[in-house]
Design an enzyme around this catalytic site. Structure first.
Site, mmCIF file in Angstrom:
data_model
loop_
_atom_site.group_PDB
_atom_site.id
_atom_site.type_symbol
_atom_site.label_atom_id
_atom_site.label_comp_id
_atom_site.label_asym_id
_atom_site.label_seq_id
_atom_site.Cartn_x
_atom_site.Cartn_y
_atom_site.Cartn_z
ATOM 1 C CB SER A 290 23.180 27.903 -18.336
ATOM 2 O OG SER A 290 23.490 26.561 -18.635
ATOM 3 C CB ALA A 291 20.311 30.868 -15.061
#
Length: 377
Positions: free
Chosen positions: A64-65
């Site tokens: 994920s970011a």
């Protein structure tokens, strides 16, 4: 999902940007993020993209970011000794950061759908334990991962203090997720396009808070089996009896760490490039960063005087030179002071005090390696 903060040139600069944007707000979370280089969890040919605030996927491998992981870590409100369950544990990046906070007496479990990703996660975990000095700077709760669908967890599974789900959850699965949580526990999950924090305040009472809008791939539903019975995913034992050797090793490491380096280490920022980066940031701030020395000296040194005060321009120039010399001396003094005090702005390459102390002990080499958690195996 991501792109909320500007890209960094390295892991420290990425964390600087996350702090500046208020995604990282606590010291514990900052220390965990600085301890693990995000690029170590990328495939080698994609490492150049590691410090962008963007999600990354290659096959079944997914991260994920950074801004999402930051919000998740802050929302979980982690503390030493808690139990944690990561649904969709992926590369193990988040679980490893969590383990740095939980400590050796916590519980750190993960469920991952893809077996090849589990193998990848264990490779990265082994690399962290053997190669990363941060392992000796923290008291670590090693994660354990199992293969399976997180919607098929055995119903007799014990509940956890903290639960995170890394896939989009629809309303029909919300109650299922809540049942995995102890009273007083915290569940963080993407619920209908919103990263959501759910706190279990009682046996049948909950508090819900929306954090930020997100976009996650939905949970993979279990496949129907020929016999009609779902496959139950068995998680590792919640608590295992430690051997006397393990307890002794944990205690000795704890004593050496506390006596040698104090509590959690300060964020580590090194190198000329990092110093210039911070210097530029300081010069462009709206409020001046003046120390007591500067303020004190500014009151003692008079400003330039005009001809009405019978002071020549030559005297003014001499005084300006004296002022400049004093200020330069003070700046050099403060620079040295920051270096000695271990300031965040300028820090020399740190020494692994725990490792040095263990290697200096008058003990047989195999015992030293055991105290270093089989780092050399």
């Amino acid at each position: 999902m991501g792109g909320a903060v500007s890209a960094g040139e390295d892991n420290d600069e990425l964390i600087d940007n996350l702090k500046e944007a208020q995604y990282i707000r606590s010291d514990l979370v900052e220390h965990a993020f600085r301890a693990i280089d995000r690029a170590d969890y990328y495939l080698e040919e994609f490492r150049d993209s590691a410090y962008k605030d963007l999600a990354w996927r290659r096959g079944n491998i997914h991260l994920s970011a950074p801004c999402i992981y930051s919000e998740v870590m802050e929302a979980l409100d982690l503390q030493p000794g808690l139990s944690f369950l990561n649904l969709g544990s992926g590369t193990g990046y988040l679980s490893t950061m969590v383990g740095l906070i939980l400590g050796p007496f916590g519980v750190n479990h993960g469920v991952e759908l893809h077996e090849d990703v589990i193998e990848y996660a264990y490779q990265k975990l082994d690399f962290f334990i053997k190669m990363n000095d941060s392992f000796d700077r923290f008291e670590f709760c090693e994660p354990s991962f199992v293969v399976g669908n997180c919607l098929e967890i055995a119903p007799e599974t014990r509940q956890y203090d903290r639960v995170y789900c890394g896939a989009g959850v629809q309303r029909e699965h919300e109650d299922y997720m809540k049942k995995l949580l102890k009273v007083g526990g915290i569940l963080v999950l993407p619920l209908e396009e919103k990263l959501t924090k759910i706190t279990r305040t009682g046996y049948n009472t909950w508090e819900t808070r929306k954090i930020i809008a997100v976009s996650f791939a939905p949970l993979v539903l279990p496949k129907h089996r020929e016999n009609g019975k779902p496959r139950a995913v068995s998680l590792p034992a919640m608590f295992e009896v430690r051997s006397l050797q393990d307890l002794a090793r944990i205690t000795i490491r704890h004593i050496l760490k506390r006596s040698g380096s104090g509590s959690l280490p300060l964020p580590q920022i090194t190198g000329l490039k990092r110093r210039n980066h911070f210097k530029q940031k300081r010069e462009h701030r709206d409020t001046p960063l003046l120390t007591n020395s500067y303020l004190f000296m500014s009151r003692l040194i008079p400003g330039p005087m005009d001809n009405n005060n019978n002071q020549s321009s030559t005297d003014n120039e001499d005084e300006d030179e004296d002022c400049s010399r004093v200020c330069e001396q003070l700046e050099d003094k403060e620079e040295n002071g920051r270096r000695k005090e271990g300031s965040v702005l300028v820090i020399e390459t740190p020494v692994n005090l725990l490792r040095e102390r263990i290697l200096s002990l008058p003990l047989p080499e195999p015992l030293k390696m055991y105290l270093l958690y089989y780092r050399e195996k």
